[in-house]
Design a protein around this motif. Structure first.
Motif, PDB file in Angstrom:
ATOM      1  N   SER A 287       0.743  -1.146   0.128  1.00  0.00           N
ATOM      2  CA  SER A 287       0.058   0.006  -0.027  1.00  0.00           C
ATOM      3  C   SER A 287       0.953   1.047  -0.041  1.00  0.00           C
ATOM      4  O   SER A 287       1.597   1.507   0.840  1.00  0.00           O
ATOM      5  CB  SER A 287      -1.030   0.055   1.230  1.00  0.00           C
ATOM      6  N   SER A 288       0.756   2.126  -0.939  1.00  0.00           N
ATOM      7  CA  SER A 288       1.794   3.230  -1.004  1.00  0.00           C
ATOM      8  C   SER A 288       1.222   4.258   0.035  1.00  0.00           C
ATOM      9  O   SER A 288       2.008   4.740   0.672  1.00  0.00           O
ATOM     10  CB  SER A 288       1.372   3.968  -2.400  1.00  0.00           C
ATOM     11  N   ASP A 289      -0.006   4.335   0.331  1.00  0.00           N
ATOM     12  CA  ASP A 289      -0.474   5.265   1.373  1.00  0.00           C
ATOM     13  C   ASP A 289       0.155   4.616   2.867  1.00  0.00           C
ATOM     14  O   ASP A 289       0.620   5.571   3.775  1.00  0.00           O
ATOM     15  CB  ASP A 289      -2.123   5.016   1.565  1.00  0.00           C
ATOM     16  N   ALA A 290       0.108   3.508   2.926  1.00  0.00           N
ATOM     17  CA  ALA A 290       0.740   2.867   4.430  1.00  0.00           C
ATOM     18  C   ALA A 290       2.120   3.087   4.424  1.00  0.00           C
ATOM     19  O   ALA A 290       2.765   3.601   5.357  1.00  0.00           O
ATOM     20  CB  ALA A 290       0.436   1.636   4.563  1.00  0.00           C
ATOM     21  N   GLN A 291       2.804   3.025   3.379  1.00  0.00           N
ATOM     22  CA  GLN A 291       4.212   3.187   3.230  1.00  0.00           C
ATOM     23  C   GLN A 291       4.581   4.761   3.312  1.00  0.00           C
ATOM     24  O   GLN A 291       5.382   5.422   4.360  1.00  0.00           O
ATOM     25  CB  GLN A 291       4.951   2.729   1.793  1.00  0.00           C
ATOM     26  N   ARG A 292       3.486   5.711   2.686  1.00  0.00           N
ATOM     27  CA  ARG A 292       3.819   7.159   2.987  1.00  0.00           C
ATOM     28  C   ARG A 292       3.596   7.657   4.404  1.00  0.00           C
ATOM     29  O   ARG A 292       4.133   8.123   5.073  1.00  0.00           O
ATOM     30  CB  ARG A 292       2.894   7.820   2.145  1.00  0.00           C
ATOM     31  N   ASP A 293       2.602   6.828   5.183  1.00  0.00           N
ATOM     32  CA  ASP A 293       2.233   7.194   6.242  1.00  0.00           C
ATOM     33  C   ASP A 293       3.402   6.737   7.358  1.00  0.00           C
ATOM     34  O   ASP A 293       3.868   7.504   8.257  1.00  0.00           O
ATOM     35  CB  ASP A 293       1.077   6.439   6.766  1.00  0.00           C
ATOM     36  N   ALA A 294       4.222   5.753   7.170  1.00  0.00           N
ATOM     37  CA  ALA A 294       5.572   5.330   7.874  1.00  0.00           C
ATOM     38  C   ALA A 294       6.433   6.336   7.800  1.00  0.00           C
ATOM     39  O   ALA A 294       7.104   6.934   8.625  1.00  0.00           O
ATOM     40  CB  ALA A 294       5.873   3.860   7.370  1.00  0.00           C
ATOM     41  N   VAL A 295       6.757   6.899   6.531  1.00  0.00           N
ATOM     42  CA  VAL A 295       7.727   7.657   6.444  1.00  0.00           C
ATOM     43  C   VAL A 295       7.321   9.254   7.125  1.00  0.00           C
ATOM     44  O   VAL A 295       8.193   9.647   7.974  1.00  0.00           O
ATOM     45  CB  VAL A 295       7.770   8.121   4.843  1.00  0.00           C
ATOM     46  N   ARG A 296       6.045   9.674   6.876  1.00  0.00           N
ATOM     47  CA  ARG A 296       5.541  11.011   7.493  1.00  0.00           C
ATOM     48  C   ARG A 296       6.074  10.837   9.196  1.00  0.00           C
ATOM     49  O   ARG A 296       6.297  11.535   9.777  1.00  0.00           O
ATOM     50  CB  ARG A 296       4.359  11.120   7.107  1.00  0.00           C
ATOM     51  N   ARG A 297       5.449   9.527   9.550  1.00  0.00           N
ATOM     52  CA  ARG A 297       5.419   9.198  11.123  1.00  0.00           C
ATOM     53  C   ARG A 297       6.735   9.413  11.499  1.00  0.00           C
ATOM     54  O   ARG A 297       7.201   9.773  12.901  1.00  0.00           O
ATOM     55  CB  ARG A 297       4.600   7.902  11.255  1.00  0.00           C
ATOM     56  N   ALA A 298       7.656   8.699  10.649  1.00  0.00           N
ATOM     57  CA  ALA A 298       9.054   8.652  11.274  1.00  0.00           C
ATOM     58  C   ALA A 298       9.648  10.197  11.296  1.00  0.00           C
ATOM     59  O   ALA A 298      10.676  10.430  12.384  1.00  0.00           O
ATOM     60  CB  ALA A 298       9.832   7.662  10.246  1.00  0.00           C
ATOM     61  N   PHE A 299       9.503  10.798  10.233  1.00  0.00           N
ATOM     62  CA  PHE A 299      10.022  12.282  10.413  1.00  0.00           C
ATOM     63  C   PHE A 299       9.391  13.105  11.452  1.00  0.00           C
ATOM     64  O   PHE A 299       9.993  13.942  12.173  1.00  0.00           O
ATOM     65  CB  PHE A 299       9.895  12.863   9.035  1.00  0.00           C
ATOM     66  N   ALA A 300       8.092  12.861  11.666  1.00  0.00           N
ATOM     67  CA  ALA A 300       7.388  13.484  12.924  1.00  0.00           C
ATOM     68  C   ALA A 300       8.081  13.045  14.153  1.00  0.00           C
ATOM     69  O   ALA A 300       8.255  13.868  15.111  1.00  0.00           O
ATOM     70  CB  ALA A 300       5.821  13.337  12.716  1.00  0.00           C
ATOM     71  N   ASP A 301       8.363  11.638  14.331  1.00  0.00           N
ATOM     72  CA  ASP A 301       8.835  11.370  15.559  1.00  0.00           C
ATOM     73  C   ASP A 301      10.305  11.933  15.493  1.00  0.00           C
ATOM     74  O   ASP A 301      10.587  12.310  16.883  1.00  0.00           O
ATOM     75  CB  ASP A 301       9.022   9.797  15.400  1.00  0.00           C
ATOM     76  N   ALA A 302      10.967  12.244  14.698  1.00  0.00           N
ATOM     77  CA  ALA A 302      12.454  12.924  14.604  1.00  0.00           C
ATOM     78  C   ALA A 302      12.349  14.353  14.760  1.00  0.00           C
ATOM     79  O   ALA A 302      13.448  15.005  15.090  1.00  0.00           O
ATOM     80  CB  ALA A 302      12.941  12.719  13.285  1.00  0.00           C
ATOM     81  N   LEU A 325       4.968   1.785  -6.337  1.00  0.00           N
ATOM     82  CA  LEU A 325       4.201   2.218  -5.149  1.00  0.00           C
ATOM     83  C   LEU A 325       5.071   2.831  -4.072  1.00  0.00           C
ATOM     84  O   LEU A 325       4.881   3.865  -3.575  1.00  0.00           O
ATOM     85  CB  LEU A 325       3.669   0.971  -4.510  1.00  0.00           C
ATOM     86  N   GLU A 326       6.388   2.084  -3.987  1.00  0.00           N
ATOM     87  CA  GLU A 326       7.475   2.993  -3.286  1.00  0.00           C
ATOM     88  C   GLU A 326       7.711   4.419  -3.579  1.00  0.00           C
ATOM     89  O   GLU A 326       7.773   5.156  -2.789  1.00  0.00           O
ATOM     90  CB  GLU A 326       8.641   2.104  -2.862  1.00  0.00           C
ATOM     91  N   ALA A 327       7.775   4.400  -4.904  1.00  0.00           N
ATOM     92  CA  ALA A 327       8.487   5.657  -5.455  1.00  0.00           C
ATOM     93  C   ALA A 327       7.158   6.920  -5.138  1.00  0.00           C
ATOM     94  O   ALA A 327       7.346   8.074  -4.913  1.00  0.00           O
ATOM     95  CB  ALA A 327       8.535   5.708  -6.889  1.00  0.00           C
ATOM     96  N   ALA A 328       5.681   6.409  -5.300  1.00  0.00           N
ATOM     97  CA  ALA A 328       4.761   7.494  -5.121  1.00  0.00           C
ATOM     98  C   ALA A 328       4.712   7.892  -3.736  1.00  0.00           C
ATOM     99  O   ALA A 328       4.262   8.972  -3.350  1.00  0.00           O
ATOM    100  CB  ALA A 328       3.549   6.487  -5.450  1.00  0.00           C
ATOM    101  N   ALA A 329       5.111   6.774  -2.875  1.00  0.00           N
ATOM    102  CA  ALA A 329       5.094   7.053  -1.362  1.00  0.00           C
ATOM    103  C   ALA A 329       6.101   8.024  -1.116  1.00  0.00           C
ATOM    104  O   ALA A 329       5.668   8.950  -0.120  1.00  0.00           O
ATOM    105  CB  ALA A 329       5.035   5.801  -0.425  1.00  0.00           C
ATOM    106  N   LEU A 330       7.253   7.965  -1.535  1.00  0.00           N
ATOM    107  CA  LEU A 330       8.079   8.830  -1.371  1.00  0.00           C
ATOM    108  C   LEU A 330       8.240  10.584  -1.720  1.00  0.00           C
ATOM    109  O   LEU A 330       8.317  11.347  -1.298  1.00  0.00           O
ATOM    110  CB  LEU A 330       9.503   8.443  -1.779  1.00  0.00           C
ATOM    111  N   GLY A 331       7.541  10.444  -3.115  1.00  0.00           N
ATOM    112  CA  GLY A 331       7.320  11.534  -3.831  1.00  0.00           C
ATOM    113  C   GLY A 331       6.267  12.522  -3.634  1.00  0.00           C
ATOM    114  O   GLY A 331       6.153  13.678  -3.830  1.00  0.00           O
ATOM    115  N   ALA A 332       5.289  12.094  -2.821  1.00  0.00           N
ATOM    116  CA  ALA A 332       4.169  12.830  -2.626  1.00  0.00           C
ATOM    117  C   ALA A 332       4.352  13.940  -1.672  1.00  0.00           C
ATOM    118  O   ALA A 332       4.795  13.693  -0.569  1.00  0.00           O
ATOM    119  CB  ALA A 332       3.185  11.691  -1.792  1.00  0.00           C
ATOM    120  N   GLY A 333       3.896  14.942  -2.334  1.00  0.00           N
ATOM    121  CA  GLY A 333       4.194  16.394  -1.658  1.00  0.00           C
ATOM    122  C   GLY A 333       5.352  17.030  -1.431  1.00  0.00           C
ATOM    123  O   GLY A 333       5.691  17.719  -0.760  1.00  0.00           O
ATOM    124  N   ARG A 334       6.422  16.464  -2.165  1.00  0.00           N
ATOM    125  CA  ARG A 334       7.779  17.071  -1.942  1.00  0.00           C
ATOM    126  C   ARG A 334       7.976  18.271  -2.883  1.00  0.00           C
ATOM    127  O   ARG A 334       7.087  18.652  -3.854  1.00  0.00           O
ATOM    128  CB  ARG A 334       8.716  16.061  -2.651  1.00  0.00           C
TER     129      ARG A 334
END
Length: 751
Positions: A287-302, A325-334
């Motif tokens: 799930s691209s959305d779930a992967q994007r959520d993991a990235v956002r949460r990690a940066f928020a935690d940091a 799917l991984e590319a879409a998760a990373l590129g969203a909103g950059r």
């Protein structure tokens, strides 16, 4: 923690430092070799080695099980004695356990931590692993292959527990199975444990060995293997991944503690997060959305804006579905002005599955340390389903600098499991001044390692066996070949203070100059078990740290002094200097001179020609040397001495306090000065029993003063008896002319 407009990072108590690294990867037996592989843009993917092919069936040799992959060399080798494991138990152990033990030890040494010092501490062990290949091979042999060691040998939980047991660690100890996300999830759990305060130090990583053909066939029939034997991450040719094996361990410590303790910090873990894909089109569809959520949460935690990221180490398996799917998760909103570099170590060493996350973390940590991003291999044309420009992503197809090197370096590492577990970890560079020196670069200006700035240095090596000692020499030689500008003083300090001391030992004498050639020739001699003038080897030592024999301190009498005695140690060794000052204080009430003035030969200080000066001075130097040896763990079973050496021996044996010993040696020496010139002695090279007969007619005027050896006897008399002494010495020696030996005539009162 937050990032200001210039990318500077503000420290926070939740930050965790990476202070030690170890790995064993295809064609990379340590982090230095792994970095060279990455920096040179090399692939470690090879055909199956013959040693592995021999265990395959005829059918398997022509199928997926024999495909190219990233293989480790000599996975069947292990030194069980080093870890106190019996040969039978070692044979029953999953080689993954063996590899984890070795990597944990090496990671601690890389961190400058002697493993034995962690016994009883709240040090945690968090490991990711999913492979059960050794269990498959064991059970294939039938019930007779099962022994009393099989339960612990094949149990996955024991992977972490074995390390905790061997090192005596009391922190959390667990093996994580989150499929291919396992190792990075282990990092997330360790980070959480440290932040909660239940763990003071953590050994974290993963391991993966592909030993049974069944495991490769399983991946192939699932449809995940690349028929080309390559990971084409984000490339139009993406058609699956290639397997890899090995493992890695990092040592984690709260950043504040690491800075306070002066630990070299490779990079800093700032935050992490774990999510799951939930219900998708199928269990294994990401799930691209779930992967994007993991990235956002990690940066928020940091506490860092995701836009500050300059590089992300992809999960990047090179599958047609997963990569877009991984590319879409990373590129969203950059933001458009901040392109994100991406890459994958799987293109170099293959997919280590349960250990893949730690490989990505190691690569990123090394990229931060060296301030360069290695190339991601096998990228020629973008996958048509990945709009790189639109997503503001750029594959690091060639090695180069970080995108915005003037800013603080910020990176992310992703790892995804086949069942939907997603993990992302955020890393940054170390605070200024906390970074470790580049390998071979020596010690940065102003960084105090505690090393002694002396013209002669000792490089100490030790091992449990003679062969292991030679292997240590070979490994050090290889390191110096790769890093010819290594600081010799830094190396001496590291070898002496951050390594465990084992029974078989060697010392190589070198200098503080950058010319390592003499030491290298000595290392080569040790490698080939040959002698060398700069090399000293010791016999095996017992569990008490002593040799096969026993240790005796011998303290000599007068005559052992030399010009500038002890001056170098006084300026270079604080332990020796401390004890010299203690001796000076103890001697002071009984002398009219100062010990330090005598040793430094300051103007108006008495010289060592005076017996009442030289003997107390020798006592002080011998005492301080003995205390220095004891400080370094050399403790005598017995002591013996002559003249003032007897007094030193009595003090070191605790028969005399320093105050009493100083008083005795001083007053005795002063008495000798007053007695000088009141008698005479001569040394005769014959046994005492032969001289006794000749002395009969002179009894009462001549006597035996000392029997210094089987054929060394001293006779003595008063001043009036000097002619008789000379006459007797001539007659006893059979008419031979006998000259007083230097330093033995009584007129100089050297007793």
């Amino acid at each position: 923690m937050s990032s200001d407009g210039n990318g500077a990072l503000e420290s926070e108590t939740s930050a965790v430092a990476v202070i030690g690294l170890a790995c064993r990867l295809p064609r990379a037996e340590n982090p230095g070799a792994f970095w060279r592989l990455l920096e040179n843009g090399e692939s470690a993917i090879t055909p199956i080695p013959e040693t592995r092919a021999s265990i395959l069936s005829t059918e398997a040799r022509h199928g997926a099980a024999a495909r190219p992959a990233g293989y480790l060399d000599a996975v069947d080798t292990f030194d069980p004695e080093f870890f106190g494991i019996s040969p039978r138990e070692a044979a029953a152990m999953d080689p993954q356990q063996r590899l984890v033990l070795e990597l944990s030890w090496e990671a601690l040494e890389d961190a400058g931590i002697v493993p034995g010092t962690l016994t009883g501490t709240r040090t945690g062990v968090f490991l990711g692993a999913i492979a059960h290949d050794y269990a498959t091979l064991t059970h294939r042999r039938g019930p007779d292959a099962i022994t009393r060691h099989t339960l612990t040998g094949l149990n996955h939980g024991i992977l972490a527990n074995r390390v905790s047991y061997t090192l005596g660690l009391r922190g959390p100890s667990l093996t994580v199975d989150a499929a291919q996300a396992s190792a990075l999830v282990a990092v997330h759990l360790a980070l959480t444990s440290i932040r909660r305060g239940e763990t003071d130090l953590a050994l974290v990583g993963g391991v993966n060995l592909n030993l049974a053909p069944e495991s490769t066939l399983t991946v192939e029939r699932f449809g995940a293997l690349s028929p080309d034997g390559r990971c084409f991450t984000f490339d139009a040719r993406a058609n699956g991944y290639v397997r890899g094996e090995g493992g890695g361990i990092v040592v984690l410590k709260p950043l504040a503690d690491a800075l306070a303790d002066g630990d070299p910090v490779t990079c800093v873990l700032r935050g992490s997060a774990v999510t799951n894909d939930g219900a998708t089109d199928a269990l294994t569809v990401p799930s691209s959305d779930a992967q994007r959520d993991a990235v956002r949460r990690a940066f928020a935690d940091a506490g860092i804006d995701p836009a500050a990221a300059q590089y992300v180490e992809l999960h990047g398996t090179g599958t047609p579905v997963g990569d877009p799917l991984e590319a879409a998760a990373l590129g969203a909103g950059r933001p458009s002005e901040r392109a994100l570099l991406v890459g994958s170590a799987k293109t170099n060493v293959g997919h280590l599955e349960g250990a893949a996350g730690i490989v990505g973390l190691l690569k990123t940590a090394l990229a931060i340390r060296h301030r360069r991003i290695p190339a991601s291999l096998n990228f020629e044309h973008p996958n048509p389903d990945i709009p790189l420009a639109e997503l503001r992503l750029r594959v690091a197809s060639s090695a180069g600098a970080w995108p915005r090197p003037a800013e603080a370096l910020v990176a992310g590492v992703s790892s995804f499991g086949v069942g939907g577990t997603n993990c992302h970890v955020v890393l940054t560079e170390a605070p200024p001044g906390a970074e470790p020196p580049a390998p071979g670069a020596g010690v940065p200006d102003g960084q105090d390692t505690g090393a002694v700035d002396a013209p002669v240095l000792a490089w100490v090596l030790s091992a449990r066996t003679p062969q292991a000692l030679r292997d240590q020499a070979h490994q050090l030689t290889t390191h110096l070949d790769h890093h010819p500008h290594t600081d010799p003083t830094d190396l001496a300090h590291t070898l002496a203070t951050t390594r465990t001391h084992f029974p078989h030992r060697a010392v190589i004498l070198g200098t503080t100059t950058t010319d390592l050639h003499p030491a290298l020739t000595a290392l080569t001699a040790l490698t080939h078990n040959q002698p060398h003038p700069a090399l000293t080897t010791t016999p095996p030592t017992s569990s008490t740290g002593t040799g096969t024999g026993k240790t005796v301190f011998v303290f000599p009498g007068q005559g052992t002094q030399w010009p500038a005695m002890a001056r170098e140690l006084l300026t270079t060794n604080p332990v020796f200097t401390h004890h010299i000052h203690a001796c000076a204080d103890a001697l002071h009430p009984h002398t009219t001179w100062n010990l330090l003035d005598v040793l430094h030969q300051t103007p108006n200080a008495p010289t060592l020609d005076r017996v009442d000066v030289v003997q107390p001075t020798l006592f002080a130097v011998m005492t301080s040397l003995a205390r220095l040896w004891q400080h370094h763990g050399i403790h005598p079973h017995a002591v013996i001495g002559h003249s003032q050496g007897e007094i030193t021996a009595a003090h070191i044996a605790d028969a005399l306090t320093l105050t009493d010993a100083a008083k005795i040696v001083t007053l005795r020496a002063q008495a000798l000065r007053h007695l000088a010139g009141t008698g005479t002695m001569i040394s005769i090279p014959l046994p005492a029993h032969q001289i006794n007969t000749a002395l009969a007619e002179w009894r009462g005027r001549l006597d035996i003063a000392a029997a210094n050896g089987p054929t060394a006897t001293v006779i003595s008399a008063g001043v009036a008896g000097q002619p008789e002494v000379a006459q007797t010495s001539g007659s006893v020696a059979g008419g031979r002319e006998t000259e007083p030996r230097p330093g033995t005539a009584a007129s100089n009162a050297r007793v």
